[in-house]
Design a protein around this motif. Structure first.
Motif, PDB file in Angstrom:
ATOM      1  N   PHE A  45      36.521  40.480  -4.827  1.00  0.00           N
ATOM      2  CA  PHE A  45      37.765  39.716  -4.782  1.00  0.00           C
ATOM      3  C   PHE A  45      37.641  38.450  -5.626  1.00  0.00           C
ATOM      4  CE2 PHE A  45      38.881  42.361  -1.151  1.00  0.00           C
ATOM      5  CZ  PHE A  45      40.259  42.465  -1.276  1.00  0.00           C
ATOM      6  N   ASN A  46      36.503  37.778  -5.508  1.00  0.00           N
ATOM      7  CA  ASN A  46      36.265  36.591  -6.331  1.00  0.00           C
ATOM      8  C   ASN A  46      36.391  36.917  -7.818  1.00  0.00           C
ATOM      9  OD1 ASN A  46      35.757  35.051  -4.079  1.00  0.00           O
ATOM     10  ND2 ASN A  46      33.635  34.586  -4.585  1.00  0.00           N
ATOM     11  N   LEU A  89      30.442  31.084  -6.813  1.00  0.00           N
ATOM     12  CA  LEU A  89      31.197  30.703  -5.620  1.00  0.00           C
ATOM     13  C   LEU A  89      30.781  31.567  -4.428  1.00  0.00           C
ATOM     14  CD1 LEU A  89      34.795  30.383  -7.131  1.00  0.00           C
ATOM     15  CD2 LEU A  89      33.258  28.513  -6.512  1.00  0.00           C
ATOM     16  N   PRO A  90      30.907  31.046  -3.203  1.00  0.00           N
ATOM     17  CA  PRO A  90      30.610  31.875  -2.029  1.00  0.00           C
ATOM     18  C   PRO A  90      31.554  33.072  -1.952  1.00  0.00           C
ATOM     19  CG  PRO A  90      30.749  29.552  -1.424  1.00  0.00           C
ATOM     20  CD  PRO A  90      31.249  29.658  -2.834  1.00  0.00           C
ATOM     21  N   PRO A  91      31.065  34.239  -1.544  1.00  0.00           N
ATOM     22  CA  PRO A  91      31.954  35.380  -1.343  1.00  0.00           C
ATOM     23  C   PRO A  91      33.063  35.044  -0.344  1.00  0.00           C
ATOM     24  CG  PRO A  91      29.662  36.075  -1.302  1.00  0.00           C
ATOM     25  CD  PRO A  91      29.655  34.579  -1.314  1.00  0.00           C
ATOM     26  N   TYR A  92      34.230  35.613  -0.563  1.00  0.00           N
ATOM     27  CA  TYR A  92      35.420  35.374   0.262  1.00  0.00           C
ATOM     28  C   TYR A  92      35.885  33.921   0.196  1.00  0.00           C
ATOM     29  CZ  TYR A  92      34.229  39.920   2.297  1.00  0.00           C
ATOM     30  OH  TYR A  92      33.920  41.244   2.469  1.00  0.00           O
ATOM     31  N   THR A  98      39.242  29.124  -5.722  1.00  0.00           N
ATOM     32  CA  THR A  98      38.957  29.798  -6.987  1.00  0.00           C
ATOM     33  C   THR A  98      39.945  29.383  -8.063  1.00  0.00           C
ATOM     34  OG1 THR A  98      38.141  31.685  -5.690  1.00  0.00           O
ATOM     35  CG2 THR A  98      38.542  32.053  -8.034  1.00  0.00           C
ATOM     36  N   LEU A  99      41.206  29.231  -7.681  1.00  0.00           N
ATOM     37  CA  LEU A  99      42.237  28.821  -8.632  1.00  0.00           C
ATOM     38  C   LEU A  99      41.928  27.438  -9.213  1.00  0.00           C
ATOM     39  CD1 LEU A  99      45.145  29.473  -9.787  1.00  0.00           C
ATOM     40  CD2 LEU A  99      46.025  28.115  -7.888  1.00  0.00           C
ATOM     41  N   ILE A 100      41.578  26.497  -8.351  1.00  0.00           N
ATOM     42  CA  ILE A 100      41.260  25.142  -8.812  1.00  0.00           C
ATOM     43  C   ILE A 100      40.023  25.156  -9.701  1.00  0.00           C
ATOM     44  CG2 ILE A 100      40.497  22.851  -8.044  1.00  0.00           C
ATOM     45  CD1 ILE A 100      42.208  23.279  -5.526  1.00  0.00           C
ATOM     46  N   ALA A 101      38.997  25.896  -9.288  1.00  0.00           N
ATOM     47  CA  ALA A 101      37.763  25.959 -10.078  1.00  0.00           C
ATOM     48  C   ALA A 101      38.031  26.520 -11.473  1.00  0.00           C
ATOM     49  CB  ALA A 101      36.728  26.811  -9.347  1.00  0.00           C
ATOM     50  N   MET A 139      32.508  25.244   0.074  1.00  0.00           N
ATOM     51  CA  MET A 139      31.524  25.656  -0.913  1.00  0.00           C
ATOM     52  C   MET A 139      30.152  25.950  -0.300  1.00  0.00           C
ATOM     53  SD  MET A 139      32.761  26.026  -3.916  1.00  0.00           S
ATOM     54  CE  MET A 139      31.337  25.880  -4.978  1.00  0.00           C
ATOM     55  N   THR A 140      29.947  25.569   0.933  1.00  0.00           N
ATOM     56  CA  THR A 140      28.669  25.861   1.588  1.00  0.00           C
ATOM     57  C   THR A 140      28.821  26.887   2.704  1.00  0.00           C
ATOM     58  OG1 THR A 140      29.009  23.907   2.985  1.00  0.00           O
ATOM     59  CG2 THR A 140      27.641  23.633   1.032  1.00  0.00           C
ATOM     60  N   SER A 141      29.956  27.560   2.771  1.00  0.00           N
ATOM     61  CA  SER A 141      30.192  28.581   3.804  1.00  0.00           C
ATOM     62  C   SER A 141      29.867  29.962   3.251  1.00  0.00           C
ATOM     63  CB  SER A 141      31.653  28.531   4.282  1.00  0.00           C
ATOM     64  OG  SER A 141      31.941  27.301   4.880  1.00  0.00           O
ATOM     65  N   TRP A 142      28.593  30.277   3.241  1.00  0.00           N
ATOM     66  CA  TRP A 142      28.159  31.591   2.777  1.00  0.00           C
ATOM     67  C   TRP A 142      28.072  32.556   3.951  1.00  0.00           C
ATOM     68  CZ3 TRP A 142      26.515  33.851  -1.896  1.00  0.00           C
ATOM     69  CH2 TRP A 142      26.720  33.041  -3.027  1.00  0.00           C
ATOM     70  N   PRO A 143      28.591  33.775   3.818  1.00  0.00           N
ATOM     71  CA  PRO A 143      28.502  34.740   4.923  1.00  0.00           C
ATOM     72  C   PRO A 143      27.080  35.228   5.122  1.00  0.00           C
ATOM     73  CG  PRO A 143      29.421  35.785   2.977  1.00  0.00           C
ATOM     74  CD  PRO A 143      29.287  34.332   2.640  1.00  0.00           C
ATOM     75  N   ALA A 144      26.794  35.650   6.344  1.00  0.00           N
ATOM     76  CA  ALA A 144      25.485  36.242   6.632  1.00  0.00           C
ATOM     77  C   ALA A 144      25.395  37.611   5.958  1.00  0.00           C
ATOM     78  CB  ALA A 144      25.294  36.385   8.135  1.00  0.00           C
ATOM     79  N   PRO A 145      24.244  37.981   5.412  1.00  0.00           N
ATOM     80  CA  PRO A 145      24.108  39.299   4.792  1.00  0.00           C
ATOM     81  C   PRO A 145      24.436  40.422   5.768  1.00  0.00           C
ATOM     82  CG  PRO A 145      22.228  37.915   4.245  1.00  0.00           C
ATOM     83  CD  PRO A 145      23.017  37.173   5.280  1.00  0.00           C
ATOM     84  N   HIS A 146      25.228  41.360   5.312  1.00  0.00           N
ATOM     85  CA  HIS A 146      25.638  42.537   6.088  1.00  0.00           C
ATOM     86  C   HIS A 146      26.368  42.150   7.384  1.00  0.00           C
ATOM     87  CE1 HIS A 146      23.181  44.764   3.298  1.00  0.00           C
ATOM     88  NE2 HIS A 146      22.079  44.165   3.718  1.00  0.00           N
TER      89      HIS A 146
END
Length: 343
Positions: A45-46, A89-92, A98-101, A139-146
């Motif tokens: 999606f990103n 960027l972090p996923p999701y 994303t637009l601003i970046a 920007m620091t909200s990364w999802p846990a793997p799987h």
């Protein structure tokens, strides 16, 4: 009639900008696959949304500058900027982030200076730093793997729902920076962010980007100087200041090489031919500077990862590096070599 002999050196081959950019995009595929396998379709999606945003901003600004759209859009430079930014960027990430970046990357990082080939800063890192400073929580909200439900992630992208509890986690660099009271072994046991050497998930992603970087080296689209300079400097710095696995540990050399954006930065960011140094010696110095700054900011600075800041700071130094490392002009002797005027 014999043709005159041409003695000057000439570059040959078909590496036009468009083809080079396509090869760079191809080299990101291992990293994209690793990110998608670990964190779900959020990375895809990103990528799609960032590509649409970047191409849209590029077209709008080219039209405003009365430049031909098709000619400049077909060089794929905006698409490469979008892909590198989306991977950083972090996923999701929320759609507006994303637009601003992308807006700052294309507008302030590229078109403001006249477009491709004239930008003094890496456009993707300009966009990344703007949103990192402005929206540190997102920007620091990364999802846990799987650990990501695709539907929850899509709702978060669209702003329909917030992240569910336990969906996001601190990265290994975050955990190492904040938890100074725990040893490395205790951090491994208590934090799901830690893997064997770097961050859980981050190890596989960095190795995937390393594979892509080796492809670029094999195709001779980049030289080894900047990547080796950055990774060697990061390794040496982390070795010099490594305090073992105690509570005051700054992380091992392997930890720093296999976590964060180390490999993405080494092979896809510091090798930017426009905003970096131009000579081989200059590229080596540029890479060393990035590696030193990455470690300094990670360890003693206010941000857990520092590739973007390090690259932008060294972009400022690139003209000075070029001045002191420019190669001898073809056909000329080195200065002070006994060459006299009139010889």
């Amino acid at each position: 009639m014999a043709l005159p002999r041409i003695t000057s050196p000439h570059a040959t081959g078909s590496n036009r900008t468009q083809q080079v950019m396509l090869q760079v995009l191809l080299a990101t595929v291992p990293g994209i696959l690793a990110l998608t396998w670990l964190f779900g379709i959020g990375t895809l999606f990103n990528l799609v949304w960032a590509s649409l945003c970047a191409l849209g901003f590029e077209a709008a600004l080219l039209a405003a500058r009365k430049r031909p759209l098709a000619f400049f859009l077909k060089d794929y430079s905006a698409l490469v900027t979008a892909v590198l930014l989306a991977l950083a960027l972090p996923p999701y990430s929320p759609w507006w982030l994303t637009l601003i970046a992308c807006g700052f990357a294309i507008g302030f990082g590229k078109q403001l200076y006249g477009g491709l080939g004239q930008n003094p800063f890496n456009p993707a890192m300009v966009g990344y730093v703007v949103v990192l400073i402005s929206f540190p929580v997102d920007m620091t909200s990364w999802p846990a793997p799987h650990g990501v439900a695709a539907l929850d992630g899509i709702k978060h992208i669209l702003g329909i729902a917030n992240l569910p509890d336990g969906w996001a986690q601190a990265t290994a660099l975050d955990a190492l920076k904040v938890n100074k009271s725990l040893t490395i072994d205790e951090l491994h046991a208590s934090s799901p962010a830690f893997g064997h050497f770097g961050g859980a998930g981050s190890e596989a992603v960095n190795l995937a980007f390393l594979a892509g970087g080796l492809y670029l080296l094999h195709k001779r689209l980049v030289t080894w100087h900047a990547p080796l300079g950055m990774l060697a400097a990061l390794f040496v710095m982390s070795l010099l200041f490594w305090n073992g696995s105690g509570s005051d540990s700054n992380g091992s050399p392997l930890f720093h090489l296999l976590t964060g954006a180390s490999m993405l930065g080494a092979f896809f960011i510091v090798t930017d031919p426009v905003s970096g140094a131009t000579s081989n010696r200059g590229r080596l110095v540029f890479g060393i500077g990035v590696g030193v700054l990455v470690y300094v900011i990670r360890t003693w600075g206010g941000y857990p990862d520092a590739v973007a800041f390090a690259v932008l700071l060294m972009n400022l130094a690139a003209p000075t590096i070029d001045y002191y490392t420019r190669p001898r002009s073809y056909g000329h002797r080195k200065p002070n070599s006994g060459f006299k005027l009139g010889e």
